[in-house]
Write a protein that holds these residues in place. Structure first.
Motif, mmCIF file in Angstrom:
data_model
loop_
_atom_site.group_PDB
_atom_site.id
_atom_site.type_symbol
_atom_site.label_atom_id
_atom_site.label_comp_id
_atom_site.label_asym_id
_atom_site.label_seq_id
_atom_site.Cartn_x
_atom_site.Cartn_y
_atom_site.Cartn_z
ATOM 1 N N LEU A 39 7.109 4.238 -7.002
ATOM 2 C CA LEU A 39 7.729 3.394 -6.084
ATOM 3 C C LEU A 39 6.459 2.245 -6.337
ATOM 4 O O LEU A 39 5.307 2.508 -6.316
ATOM 5 C CB LEU A 39 7.995 3.548 -4.827
ATOM 6 N N PRO A 40 7.013 0.746 -6.202
ATOM 7 C CA PRO A 40 5.944 -0.331 -6.431
ATOM 8 C C PRO A 40 5.274 -0.398 -5.183
ATOM 9 O O PRO A 40 5.374 -1.567 -4.639
ATOM 10 C CB PRO A 40 6.797 -1.448 -6.963
ATOM 11 N N THR A 41 4.471 0.409 -4.496
ATOM 12 C CA THR A 41 3.790 0.194 -3.502
ATOM 13 C C THR A 41 2.495 -0.596 -3.699
ATOM 14 O O THR A 41 2.389 -0.768 -4.894
ATOM 15 C CB THR A 41 3.093 1.346 -2.644
ATOM 16 N N LYS A 42 2.224 -1.375 -2.786
ATOM 17 C CA LYS A 42 0.986 -2.074 -2.959
ATOM 18 C C LYS A 42 -0.262 -1.502 -3.664
ATOM 19 O O LYS A 42 -0.736 -2.168 -4.647
ATOM 20 C CB LYS A 42 0.485 -2.719 -1.637
ATOM 21 N N MET A 43 -0.584 -0.303 -3.512
ATOM 22 C CA MET A 43 -1.617 0.658 -4.235
ATOM 23 C C MET A 43 -1.210 0.693 -5.628
ATOM 24 O O MET A 43 -1.901 0.566 -6.588
ATOM 25 C CB MET A 43 -2.043 1.666 -3.701
ATOM 26 N N ASN A 44 0.121 1.032 -5.879
ATOM 27 C CA ASN A 44 0.357 1.229 -7.246
ATOM 28 C C ASN A 44 0.752 -0.107 -8.073
ATOM 29 O O ASN A 44 0.265 -0.069 -9.360
ATOM 30 C CB ASN A 44 1.817 1.857 -7.502
ATOM 31 N N LEU A 45 1.082 -1.079 -7.147
ATOM 32 C CA LEU A 45 0.716 -2.288 -8.118
ATOM 33 C C LEU A 45 -0.464 -2.722 -8.222
ATOM 34 O O LEU A 45 -0.847 -3.404 -9.556
ATOM 35 C CB LEU A 45 1.504 -3.498 -7.153
ATOM 36 N N ARG A 46 -1.351 -2.594 -7.527
ATOM 37 C CA ARG A 46 -2.961 -2.935 -7.806
ATOM 38 C C ARG A 46 -3.357 -1.920 -8.911
ATOM 39 O O ARG A 46 -4.184 -2.401 -9.734
ATOM 40 C CB ARG A 46 -3.843 -2.548 -6.487
ATOM 41 N N ARG A 47 -2.949 -0.813 -9.112
ATOM 42 C CA ARG A 47 -3.466 -0.012 -10.172
ATOM 43 C C ARG A 47 -3.025 -0.500 -11.590
ATOM 44 O O ARG A 47 -3.277 -0.197 -12.484
ATOM 45 C CB ARG A 47 -2.980 1.482 -10.069
ATOM 46 N N ARG A 48 -1.950 -1.172 -11.419
ATOM 47 C CA ARG A 48 -1.260 -1.952 -12.439
ATOM 48 C C ARG A 48 -1.530 -3.391 -12.756
ATOM 49 O O ARG A 48 -1.142 -4.044 -13.629
ATOM 50 C CB ARG A 48 0.182 -2.034 -12.676
ATOM 51 N N ASN A 49 -2.836 -3.898 -12.055
ATOM 52 C CA ASN A 49 -3.447 -4.877 -12.140
ATOM 53 C C ASN A 49 -2.537 -6.291 -11.710
ATOM 54 O O ASN A 49 -2.925 -7.166 -12.253
ATOM 55 C CB ASN A 49 -3.954 -5.153 -13.653
ATOM 56 N N VAL A 50 -1.741 -5.984 -10.675
ATOM 57 C CA VAL A 50 -0.880 -6.796 -10.182
ATOM 58 C C VAL A 50 -1.752 -7.354 -8.870
ATOM 59 O O VAL A 50 -2.340 -6.635 -8.233
ATOM 60 C CB VAL A 50 0.223 -6.376 -9.727
ATOM 61 N N GLU A 51 -1.951 -8.783 -8.751
ATOM 62 C CA GLU A 51 -2.732 -9.374 -7.535
ATOM 63 C C GLU A 51 -2.167 -9.084 -6.274
ATOM 64 O O GLU A 51 -0.881 -9.746 -6.282
ATOM 65 C CB GLU A 51 -3.189 -10.629 -8.037
ATOM 66 N N ILE A 52 -2.510 -8.444 -5.443
ATOM 67 C CA ILE A 52 -1.801 -8.177 -3.866
ATOM 68 C C ILE A 52 -2.775 -8.834 -2.894
ATOM 69 O O ILE A 52 -3.985 -8.581 -3.107
ATOM 70 C CB ILE A 52 -1.737 -6.627 -3.785
ATOM 71 N N ASN A 53 -2.372 -9.949 -2.147
ATOM 72 C CA ASN A 53 -3.166 -10.655 -1.331
ATOM 73 C C ASN A 53 -3.422 -9.550 -0.109
ATOM 74 O O ASN A 53 -4.701 -9.599 0.456
ATOM 75 C CB ASN A 53 -2.522 -11.881 -0.774
ATOM 76 N N ASP A 54 -2.561 -8.940 0.358
ATOM 77 C CA ASP A 54 -2.710 -8.194 1.511
ATOM 78 C C ASP A 54 -2.296 -6.823 1.203
ATOM 79 O O ASP A 54 -1.082 -6.541 1.574
ATOM 80 C CB ASP A 54 -2.059 -8.680 2.614
ATOM 81 N N PRO A 55 -3.211 -5.822 0.981
ATOM 82 C CA PRO A 55 -2.728 -4.484 0.620
ATOM 83 C C PRO A 55 -2.545 -3.648 1.561
ATOM 84 O O PRO A 55 -1.995 -2.445 1.506
ATOM 85 C CB PRO A 55 -4.032 -3.861 0.119
ATOM 86 N N THR A 56 -2.333 -4.132 2.975
ATOM 87 C CA THR A 56 -2.335 -3.135 3.925
ATOM 88 C C THR A 56 -0.964 -2.791 4.412
ATOM 89 O O THR A 56 0.033 -3.662 3.930
ATOM 90 C CB THR A 56 -2.921 -3.792 5.544
ATOM 91 N N CYS A 57 -0.491 -1.987 5.001
ATOM 92 C CA CYS A 57 0.846 -1.355 5.414
ATOM 93 C C CYS A 57 1.523 -2.424 6.141
ATOM 94 O O CYS A 57 1.199 -3.104 7.179
ATOM 95 C CB CYS A 57 0.940 -0.178 6.120
ATOM 96 N N PRO A 58 2.642 -2.946 5.931
ATOM 97 C CA PRO A 58 3.433 -3.986 6.607
ATOM 98 C C PRO A 58 3.748 -3.519 7.975
ATOM 99 O O PRO A 58 4.139 -4.206 8.874
ATOM 100 C CB PRO A 58 4.664 -4.539 5.710
ATOM 101 N N PHE A 59 3.760 -2.055 8.132
ATOM 102 C CA PHE A 59 4.313 -1.765 9.543
ATOM 103 C C PHE A 59 3.249 -1.587 10.532
ATOM 104 O O PHE A 59 3.119 -2.371 11.518
ATOM 105 C CB PHE A 59 4.831 -0.211 9.398
ATOM 106 N N CYS A 60 2.117 -1.026 10.186
ATOM 107 C CA CYS A 60 0.863 -0.840 11.278
ATOM 108 C C CYS A 60 0.013 -1.999 10.856
ATOM 109 O O CYS A 60 -0.985 -2.250 11.648
ATOM 110 C CB CYS A 60 0.383 0.666 11.094
ATOM 111 N N LYS A 61 -0.251 -2.648 9.699
ATOM 112 C CA LYS A 61 -1.314 -3.411 9.412
ATOM 113 C C LYS A 61 -2.657 -2.958 9.632
ATOM 114 O O LYS A 61 -3.673 -3.814 9.709
ATOM 115 C CB LYS A 61 -1.066 -4.829 10.226
ATOM 116 N N TYR A 62 -2.734 -1.518 9.306
ATOM 117 C CA TYR A 62 -3.921 -1.181 9.659
ATOM 118 C C TYR A 62 -4.709 -0.319 8.286
ATOM 119 O O TYR A 62 -5.787 -0.551 8.207
ATOM 120 C CB TYR A 62 -3.982 0.035 10.648
#
Length: 177
Positions: A39-62
């Motif tokens: 799934l295109p989670t933020k960590m998987n997107l980062r592994r594919r060199n997609v720039e992610i501004n905020d890698p934290t979980c949108p639910f807990c933000k932790y």
């Protein structure tokens, strides 16, 4: 070598069982992607060199958002799993890995399959609404959506299913017997 990799991947039977689930093919394919961590989670997107501004979980933000955290570890999501387990009239510890989580539902209750897939689907949809539309976390909405999905899938995929949503949703333990 390719054949042995494919065989090892399904050694526990998770994919064989997954394709037997009575849920729409898009939901089963989603579950397959979750189990394979595709799934295109933020960590998987980062592994594919997609720039992610905020890698934290949108639910807990932790914590950084990966599939294991988003669907199983997140402090906002854990109570949802405990509630869904009560639907299937069982009590057991929750595994924290996708494959074991799914297999546990397979072993405990065949109807639990669609409840697990509907809950993960609802979590994912809610995550997308937060990320792309600026919604806020609402655990009750996730559960309500999962219950409605489960009922809809039962109604559409089982010709003999004629229980009203009102009755079915107010008697969840009965629904999963």
């Amino acid at each position: 070598m390719l054949m042995s990799t494919q065989t090892d991947e399904n050694q526990d039977g998770v994919f064989t069982e997954l394709w037997k689930v009575k849920a729409p093919s898009k939901a089963v394919f989603f579950a397959w992607r979750l189990l394979r961590d595709r799934l295109p989670t933020k960590m998987n997107l980062r592994r594919r060199n997609v720039e992610i501004n905020d890698p934290t979980c949108p639910f807990c933000k932790y914590t950084d958002e990966d599939a294991t955290h988003l669907f199983f570890y997140c402090s906002k999501v854990m109570p949802l799993w405990w509630e869904s387990i009560s639907w299937t009239n069982s009590s057991r510890p929750l595994p924290q890995r996708q494959r074991l989580h799914f297999l546990q539902h397979v072993l405990w209750n065949q109807k639990g399959y669609s409840s697990q897939i509907s809950l993960t689907w609802s979590i994912w949809q809610h995550q997308n609404n937060i990320v792309f539309e600026g919604d806020n976390f609402n655990g009750s909405k996730i559960l309500d959506d999962a219950v409605f999905l489960c009922w809809t899938w039962q109604k559409n995929l089982n010709k003999d299913f004629d229980i009203s949503f009102q009755h079915w949703s107010s008697n969840m333990k009965e629904a999963f017997r």
